[in-house]
Write an enzyme that holds these catalytic residues in place. Structure first.
Site, PDB file in Angstrom:
ATOM      1  N   ASP A  26      89.083 111.593  96.663  1.00  0.00           N
ATOM      2  CA  ASP A  26      90.476 111.289  96.957  1.00  0.00           C
ATOM      3  C   ASP A  26      90.485 109.866  97.492  1.00  0.00           C
ATOM      4  O   ASP A  26      89.570 109.469  98.208  1.00  0.00           O
ATOM      5  CB  ASP A  26      90.914 112.305  98.041  1.00  0.00           C
ATOM      6  CG  ASP A  26      92.385 112.219  98.353  1.00  0.00           C
ATOM      7  OD1 ASP A  26      92.899 111.109  98.429  1.00  0.00           O
ATOM      8  OD2 ASP A  26      93.004 113.291  98.543  1.00  0.00           O
ATOM      9  N   GLU A  79      96.326 111.440  93.680  1.00  0.00           N
ATOM     10  CA  GLU A  79      95.187 110.538  93.813  1.00  0.00           C
ATOM     11  C   GLU A  79      93.883 111.318  93.997  1.00  0.00           C
ATOM     12  O   GLU A  79      92.887 110.790  94.466  1.00  0.00           O
ATOM     13  CB  GLU A  79      95.412 109.552  94.967  1.00  0.00           C
ATOM     14  CG  GLU A  79      95.408 110.159  96.365  1.00  0.00           C
ATOM     15  CD  GLU A  79      96.768 110.682  96.825  1.00  0.00           C
ATOM     16  OE1 GLU A  79      97.641 110.946  95.966  1.00  0.00           O
ATOM     17  OE2 GLU A  79      96.954 110.859  98.039  1.00  0.00           O
TER      18      GLU A  79
END
Lengths: 313, 204
Positions: free
Chosen positions: A188, A231
Site C-alpha cells: 500500500d 492504492e
C-alpha cells in the site's frame, strides 16, 4: 430466351471458379474466374491434367475425393476452415486483406452425360472465402484484445482484481494439492491521500503507475502483480517461501523509496508499506492469505511505514 | 404439430425404402473404401424436440463425441439434417483410406470427409427410391472432443416440435471404425414424407 446461351455466359462470368474434369482428371472446362485468378488461359490448360496445372494441390487427397464423386455419384466438399485452399491462387482483395492466397470453399458435383445414370465428369466450384477468412482472423484478434482488456487495470495496466483473484485461486489450489510453497505480498502506498491533496490527483495517478512499473521490473516470470483496490496491490509469488518473498519485498521497498518522480516540475518521493503471508496447509481459501498479509501490512504501517512485515501466526 | 403420427403401413414402407437404400449404400461404400461396411437395422421414431438433447446425452454420456451435421433438401418439401456421431477416436483409421498424407493431421477434416461420404451415399439411395433429387450443404463439425455434445445441445434452440428420426449405425470392421447416423426430418417435412409414402402405398 436461349437458356443454354444465358447459362454458359453466367457460368463463364460468375464470381466463382468453375472447372470440369474427366475421369483422368483432365481439364475440360476452366471459366474466366479461374483464368484471372490463376493467371492461366483456358486455351493452355484444357486437355491437361489438373495436377500438372496445379502442382501444389494435395494430389492423393484430391484424387481420392474426385474418385468418390465418380464412384458414389455424390457431391463432395472442402472447407477453408479445415483446408485454407486447394488451388493456390491470388484473391481479389490483395490491398485490404492480409492473406496471400484465396481461402476457398469447394464443391465437387457429379455430372452425367445425357441419358446416363453414372457420372463421367466432375464439376468443381471454387468459392472465394477470403473475406470471411479475413474477418474471422480479425474477430479472433479482437477477442484476444478484449480478453486482455477485461483482465487489466486501466490506469496501471497490471491485472485487475477480478483476474488477479482468479489466478490466485488457481495458485492456491495448486499449492494445496502439491504442497508447493506460495507467498503473497500485499502493499500500500504510504500517505497516498496526502500526495493527492498536495500534488493533485494526476500526480497520485503517476505515483501508482511508477510504483507498478518498478515492481514489474523486479518481479520474476510467474509472479503476478494485481491492483487490489485504490492504492493497494497484491503480488502472488508461486514456489516462494516467506524468506524469498521478504527479500523481494525489501528490494521493491528500498528501490521505490529512492525513486524520485517528476510532476509539473515538482519532485515527488513516496514510500510503501508491505505485508507478507506464506501458504499454510491449514488455510482453506486464498482469502485466508489476503487477510493475514493485510494484518502484517497494518503492522508495518503502525510501526512507522516504509517497511516489510511477515505475518506470524 | 404434435398430432402427427406414422401409421403402421407408413412405417413399414419407410423401413423397406431405407433397407433398400442401405443395401445400395453398403455396396457402393464397400467398393469405394475397399472394405466391408456393415449397416445395422435402422430405428425409426417420431421424437419431440424437447426430449432430443436428453436422449443424446443418455446415449453418448460417457464418452467424448464429435458431431458432424449436414443439411439436405430436395423436391416436394423433403428436407432435414443428418447428424453423424463419432465416439472418441473411432475415426483414426480412416485417414489412410481417404488419401491423407501422414502429416495431414486435421482430424476435423477427416470427420467431415467421411461424414459427407456416408450421408450422401445413403441419402442419394433413399432419394432414388422415392423418385426425388437431393442437394446437400457442406458438412460442418458441430461439436468436437473439446466442446461436449450435451453442452452444445442445451444451447440449441429447435424451431420445430416434432421430428422423424432415423438411427443407423455404421461399422467398418477392417478399420475398427464406427459411427452413428441420425437423420432428423423436422416439422412440415414429415407430412411431405408421409404424402410420398402414401403415394407409394397406393401404387402397390
Amino acid at each position: 430466351m436461349d437458356v443454354a446461351a444465358v447459362q454458359s455466359q453466367l457460368i463463364e462470368r460468375i464470381n466463382s471458379g468453375v472447372l470440369v474434369v474427366d475421369q483422368n482428371c483432365c481439364l475440360l472446362y476452366f471459366n474466366r474466374f479461374m483464368e484471372s485468378h490463376s493467371l492461366l488461359q483456358a486455351s493452355e490448360v484444357i486437355g491437361k491434367n489438373l495436377f500438372d496445372i496445379f502442382p501444389d494441390a494435395p494430389q492423393r487427397w484430391l484424387q481420392r475425393k474426385i474418385q468418390s464423386v465418380f464412384m458414389l455419384n455424390t457431391p463432395a466438399f472442402s472447407s477453408w476452415e479445415q483446408r485454407q485452399f486447394v488451388f493456390k491462387m491470388r484473391h481479389a482483395r490483395p490491398v485490404t486483406t492480409s492473406s496471400e492466397y484465396m481461402a476457398q470453399n469447394i464443391t465437387f458435383i457429379p455430372i452425367c452425360s445425357d441419358g446416363q445414370s453414372e457420372p463421367d465428369k466432375v464439376g468443381i466450384i471454387v468459392e472465394d472465402m477470403t473475406d470471411v477468412f479475413f474477418y474471422q482472423q480479425k474477430l479472433k484478434d479482437t477477442l484476444k484484445e478484449l480478453e486482455e482488456v477485461s483482465r487489466t487495470d486501466g490506469l496501471t495496466k497490471v491485472s485487475n482484481r477480478r483476474y488477479w483473484e482468479e489466478r490466485f485461486r488457481i495458485e492456491f489450489e495448486t499449492a494445496q494439492r502439491h504442497e508447493h510453497d506460495l507467498s503473497l505480498i500485499m502493499f500500500d502506498l504510504d500517505k497516498f491521500k496526502r500526495i493527492n491533496d498536495e500534488y493533485g490527483h494526476q500526480a497520485g495517478d503517476l505515483v501508482l503507475v511508477k510504483a507498478t512499473e518498478l515492481v514489474q521490473q523486479i518481479l520474476r516470470k510467474g509472479d503476478l502483480l494485481g491492483r487490489y483496490g485504490g492504492e493497494e496491490f497484491g503480488i502472488i509469488l508461486p514456489n516462494t517461501a516467506d524468506k524469498g518473498a521478504y527479500e523481494l519485498a525489501e528490494r521493491i521497498r528500498s528501490q521505490f523509496s529512492l525513486l524520485t518522480m517528476q510532476h509539473d516540475n515538482r519532485s515527488i518521493n513516496a514510500t510503501m508499506s508491505m505485508g507478507i503471508c506464506q501458504f499454510d496447509s491449514r488455510f482453506t481459501r486464498f482469502e485466508d492469505m489476503v487477510t493475514r498479509a493485510d494484518l502484517a501490512l497494518y503492522q508495518s504501517k503502525r510501526e512507522g511505514r516504509n517497511q516489510v512485515t511477515i505475518y506470524q501466526a | 404439430m404434435n398430432d402427427i403420427t406414422l401409421t403402421e403401413d407408413q412405417r413399414d414402407c419407410l423401413q423397406e425404402l431405407i433397407n433398400v437404400a442401405m443395401g445400395q449404400a453398403s455396396d457402393k461404400l464397400a467398393r469405394y473404401l475397399q472394405t466391408f461396411v456393415h449397416l445395422q437395422v435402422p430405428y425409426i421414431e417420431l421424437i419431440d424436440s424437447t426430449v432430443l438433447p436428453e436422449r443424446f446425452a443418455e446415449t453418448y454420456a460417457e464418452e467424448g463425441v464429435s458431431l458432424v451435421s449436414q443439411g439436405f433438401y430436395g423436391e416436394k418439401g423433403i428436407l432435414g439434417e443428418s447428424l453423424l456421431i463419432y465416439k472418441s477416436h473411432d475415426a483414426h483409421g480412416i485417414a489412410e483410406i481417404l488419401g491423407y498424407e501422414p502429416d495431414d493431421v486435421s482430424e476435423v477434416e477427416q470427420l467431415t470427409d467421411i461424414s459427407s461420404i456416408l450421408t450422401t451415399t445413403f441419402l442419394n439411395g433413399l432419394a432414388e427410391q422415392i423418385d426425388n433429387q437431393l442437394a446437400y450443404s457442406a458438412p460442418r463439425v458441430v461439436s468436437s472432443m473439446e466442446t461436449p455434445l450435451e453442452q452444445h445441445l442445451q444451447q440449441l434452440s429447435f424451431n420445430w416440435d416434432l421430428a422423424l428420426k432415423v438411427d443407423i449405425s455404421y461399422q467398418v470392421v477392417d478399420f475398427s471404425f464406427n459411427c452413428d447416423m441420425v437423420l432428423l426430418i423436422p416439422g412440415e417435412a414429415i407430412k411431405n414424407i408421409q404424402k410420398v409414402l402414401d403415394q407409394i402405398l397406393d401404387e402397390f
